[in-house]
Design a protein around this motif. Structure first.
Motif, PDB file in Angstrom:
ATOM      1  N   UNK A 124     -42.739  -1.122   0.652  1.00 31.42           N
ATOM      2  CA  UNK A 124     -42.780  -0.446  -0.656  1.00 31.42           C
ATOM      3  C   UNK A 124     -41.641   0.567  -0.781  1.00 31.42           C
ATOM      4  N   UNK A 125     -41.390   1.351   0.277  1.00 32.62           N
ATOM      5  CA  UNK A 125     -40.321   2.361   0.183  1.00 32.62           C
ATOM      6  C   UNK A 125     -38.956   1.681   0.030  1.00 32.62           C
ATOM      7  N   UNK A 126     -38.806   0.545   0.711  1.00 37.08           N
ATOM      8  CA  UNK A 126     -37.540  -0.193   0.638  1.00 37.08           C
ATOM      9  C   UNK A 126     -37.337  -0.734  -0.779  1.00 37.08           C
ATOM     10  N   UNK A 127     -38.386  -1.362  -1.283  1.00 37.93           N
ATOM     11  CA  UNK A 127     -38.327  -1.971  -2.615  1.00 37.93           C
ATOM     12  C   UNK A 127     -38.050  -0.918  -3.696  1.00 37.93           C
ATOM     13  N   UNK A 128     -38.635   0.284  -3.501  1.00 34.95           N
ATOM     14  CA  UNK A 128     -38.516   1.332  -4.526  1.00 34.95           C
ATOM     15  C   UNK A 128     -37.273   2.211  -4.329  1.00 34.95           C
ATOM     16  N   UNK A 129     -36.522   1.946  -3.261  1.00 33.60           N
ATOM     17  CA  UNK A 129     -35.299   2.717  -3.025  1.00 33.60           C
ATOM     18  C   UNK A 129     -35.544   4.148  -2.570  1.00 33.60           C
ATOM     19  N   UNK A 130     -36.656   4.366  -1.862  1.00 37.45           N
ATOM     20  CA  UNK A 130     -36.947   5.704  -1.328  1.00 37.45           C
ATOM     21  C   UNK A 130     -36.183   5.865  -0.006  1.00 37.45           C
ATOM     22  N   UNK A 131     -35.466   6.978   0.142  1.00 46.00           N
ATOM     23  CA  UNK A 131     -34.702   7.199   1.379  1.00 46.00           C
ATOM     24  C   UNK A 131     -35.658   7.693   2.469  1.00 46.00           C
ATOM     25  N   UNK A 132     -35.722   6.971   3.589  1.00 47.68           N
ATOM     26  CA  UNK A 132     -36.551   7.402   4.721  1.00 47.68           C
ATOM     27  C   UNK A 132     -35.596   7.867   5.822  1.00 47.68           C
ATOM     28  N   UNK A 133     -35.561   9.187   6.048  1.00 50.16           N
ATOM     29  CA  UNK A 133     -34.564   9.771   6.950  1.00 50.16           C
ATOM     30  C   UNK A 133     -35.250  10.334   8.198  1.00 50.16           C
ATOM     31  N   UNK A 134     -35.022   9.679   9.349  1.00 49.93           N
ATOM     32  CA  UNK A 134     -35.675  10.105  10.588  1.00 49.93           C
ATOM     33  C   UNK A 134     -34.780  11.076  11.360  1.00 49.93           C
ATOM     34  N   UNK A 135     -35.365  11.695  12.386  1.00 46.56           N
ATOM     35  CA  UNK A 135     -34.614  12.655  13.195  1.00 46.56           C
ATOM     36  C   UNK A 135     -34.204  13.883  12.397  1.00 46.56           C
ATOM     37  N   UNK A 136     -34.988  14.230  11.358  1.00 50.59           N
ATOM     38  CA  UNK A 136     -34.660  15.372  10.507  1.00 50.59           C
ATOM     39  C   UNK A 136     -35.727  16.457  10.653  1.00 50.59           C
ATOM     40  N   UNK A 137     -35.547  17.304  11.646  1.00 49.39           N
ATOM     41  CA  UNK A 137     -36.510  18.377  11.873  1.00 49.39           C
ATOM     42  C   UNK A 137     -36.107  19.589  11.030  1.00 49.39           C
ATOM     43  N   UNK A 138     -36.997  19.978  10.122  1.00 50.93           N
ATOM     44  CA  UNK A 138     -36.674  21.069   9.201  1.00 50.93           C
ATOM     45  C   UNK A 138     -36.599  22.392   9.963  1.00 50.93           C
ATOM     46  N   UNK A 139     -35.442  23.084   9.812  1.00 56.36           N
ATOM     47  CA  UNK A 139     -35.246  24.368  10.488  1.00 56.36           C
ATOM     48  C   UNK A 139     -35.562  25.537   9.554  1.00 56.36           C
ATOM     49  N   UNK A 140     -35.243  25.349   8.258  1.00 56.70           N
ATOM     50  CA  UNK A 140     -35.540  26.423   7.313  1.00 56.70           C
ATOM     51  C   UNK A 140     -35.628  25.891   5.895  1.00 56.70           C
ATOM     52  N   UNK A 141     -36.378  26.645   5.087  1.00 61.04           N
ATOM     53  CA  UNK A 141     -36.562  26.296   3.681  1.00 61.04           C
ATOM     54  C   UNK A 141     -36.186  27.520   2.855  1.00 61.04           C
ATOM     55  N   UNK A 142     -35.344  27.315   1.844  1.00 58.50           N
ATOM     56  CA  UNK A 142     -34.973  28.424   0.948  1.00 58.50           C
ATOM     57  C   UNK A 142     -35.370  28.070  -0.472  1.00 58.50           C
ATOM     58  N   UNK A 143     -35.761  29.102  -1.205  1.00 54.90           N
ATOM     59  CA  UNK A 143     -36.084  28.879  -2.608  1.00 54.90           C
ATOM     60  C   UNK A 143     -34.960  29.475  -3.454  1.00 54.90           C
ATOM     61  N   UNK A 144     -34.293  28.636  -4.244  1.00 54.47           N
ATOM     62  CA  UNK A 144     -33.271  29.119  -5.169  1.00 54.47           C
ATOM     63  C   UNK A 144     -33.917  29.205  -6.552  1.00 54.47           C
ATOM     64  N   UNK A 145     -33.111  29.514  -7.571  1.00 56.25           N
ATOM     65  CA  UNK A 145     -33.657  29.659  -8.927  1.00 56.25           C
ATOM     66  C   UNK A 145     -34.486  28.450  -9.349  1.00 56.25           C
ATOM     67  N   UNK A 146     -33.822  27.305  -9.416  1.00 54.34           N
ATOM     68  CA  UNK A 146     -34.515  26.133  -9.963  1.00 54.34           C
ATOM     69  C   UNK A 146     -34.600  24.984  -8.961  1.00 54.34           C
ATOM     70  N   UNK A 147     -34.286  25.273  -7.704  1.00 55.46           N
ATOM     71  CA  UNK A 147     -34.390  24.190  -6.719  1.00 55.46           C
ATOM     72  C   UNK A 147     -34.698  24.748  -5.320  1.00 55.46           C
ATOM     73  N   UNK A 148     -35.033  23.823  -4.420  1.00 55.41           N
ATOM     74  CA  UNK A 148     -35.310  24.168  -3.025  1.00 55.41           C
ATOM     75  C   UNK A 148     -34.157  23.692  -2.158  1.00 55.41           C
TER      76      UNK A 148
END
Length: 402
Positions: A124-148
């Motif tokens: 389903x993810x392949x068919x729908x064009x969803x990017x599945x990105x492995x080896x991506x350990x989140x180090x930090x999250x920032x909140x900007x005005x209108x985006x993350x």
């Protein structure tokens, strides 16, 4: 360089995939990515239910379904009216996966393999064009005005809406605390009881329908109890561990339980039956054959524990021996000393405080465009497909909202 997406989902497990697929099915123009810290996605799905994936439970009435959740019962009532077990079955059938109901209500793919669910999601993810990105350990999250903005060890990502589906990940919880979210400290939820006791030492593999109570608490549970090499397991024990997750943690897993091996029989009923046996089987030896729905081995062990020797005849039972036997059957006392994790079904009680989530949308009440799905929040269930149902329901609601 920043990679831009409309929506980023952190966590490549059941909840993350289900959310992503439903978002793009409802709105194919959205650009969606799943970030997974491991090298493989859907690892918990692979091993769940002994490799068969216990997808949900055949409980179709939302007010009944919520009763399987020690934490989240009140909050899930509305969501289960939106997307319940029946909707799960329909969703998977529409995606080419037929499910079947087993005698205890648990539901599995007809194929009996969790790979069927994994393949369904990956296709389903392949068919729908969803990017599945492995080896991506989140180090930090920032909140900007209108985006993350999300930083991993190797990449930076920007998105308008952020969905966290990271399960019991302490690092992510810590980041959320920096955003002002309260996190209920996690404690283990599904575990077995370590008990060293001569009465059960030689009986691993023996099961009984029992009722178990924890001394000095209101905790009580009935169902199949399984004797193991380490002590006791089975649904009766696992339910107690889930409902008592906090209480038993506070007791440092040292406590006393009372076991009624005859489920709901009371001492008067049992006394009457034993006195009848004394008359009818006067010449037979007590320990030879179980007169109750107990295996002969368990019966024999409880007879010996009552101070009745192996060859004692029914006619020769003293009043004290009879009382002891009744106690062993309906009120056996056992000391619990520690716990063991239950197979792969490791579940924690804890996570984001439920008061900070809007359950109509699964959006954070503190931050716009931040959503939660699955076990990252302080919801957990007993074993039987219920934790997956929470993942599907919360994922569906997030997708609908977005």
């Amino acid at each position: 360089m920043n990679q831009n997406f409309d929506i980023i989902i952190v966590g490549g497990g059941a909840a993350g995939f289900f959310t992503a697929i439903n978002i793009v099915e409802k709105n194919p123009t959205l650009k969606v990515a799943i970030l997974e810290r491991g090298s493989e996605v859907l690892q918990k799905v692979r091993i769940s239910g002994g490799g068969r994936c216990n997808v949900t439970h055949a409980c179709f009435e939302p007010n009944e379904l919520v009763k399987f959740y020690p934490r989240g019962e009140k909050e899930l009532r509305g969501p289960f009216h939106q997307f319940g077990a029946g909707d799960t079955i329909e969703w998977f059938e529409k995606h080419g996966v037929a499910l079947k109901i087993e005698s205890d209500g648990r539901m599995f793919p007809v194929s009996n393999s969790s790979q069927t669910i994994i393949d369904c999601f990956l296709e389903a993810t392949k068919k729908l064009g969803i990017a599945v990105l492995t080896g991506q350990s989140v180090q930090s999250i920032f909140k900007q005005e209108s985006f993350w903005k999300i930083e991993t060890q190797t990449e930076n990502y920007l998105c308008e809406k952020l969905v966290l589906a990271t399960g019991s990940n302490p690092k992510v919880w810590e980041m959320l605390q920096n955003f002002g979210h309260a996190v209920i400290t996690p404690v283990p939820s599904l575990f077995t009881f370590n008990i060293k006791d001569v009465r059960i030492k030689e009986l691993p593999g023996v099961a009984a329908q029992a009722t178990v109570k924890v001394k000095d608490t209101k905790l009580i549970s009935s169902g199949p109890l399984l004797i193991t090499h380490w002590g006791m397991s089975g649904p009766a024990i696992l339910k107690l561990s889930a409902w008592g997750a906090r209480i038993l943690h506070d007791k440092n897993y040292q406590f006393t339980i009372f076991v009624n091996w005859l489920n709901d029989a009371d001492s008067e009923e049992v006394e009457k039956k034993l006195k009848d046996l004394k008359q009818e089987h006067a010449k037979k030896s007590v320990s030879k054959k179980s007169p109750f729905e107990l295996t002969n081995r368990l019966w024999e062990s409880l007879v010996l524990a009552s101070g009745i020797e192996a060859e004692t005849k029914w006619a020769d039972l003293s009043k004290i021996q009879l009382t002891n036997l009744i106690n062993q059957l309906v009120n056996g006392t056992f000391q619990v000393n520690g716990k063991s994790t239950f197979k792969e079904e490791f579940v924690t009680a804890g996570g984001i405080d439920l008061k900070e989530i809007n359950f109509k949308t699964m959006e954070s009440k503190l931050h716009k465009n931040l959503y939660f799905t699955g076990e990252i929040v302080n919801i957990d269930a007993i074993t039987g497909g219920f934790n997956f149902q929470n993942a599907w329901t919360s994922g569906f609601i997030v997708a609908n909202t977005i």
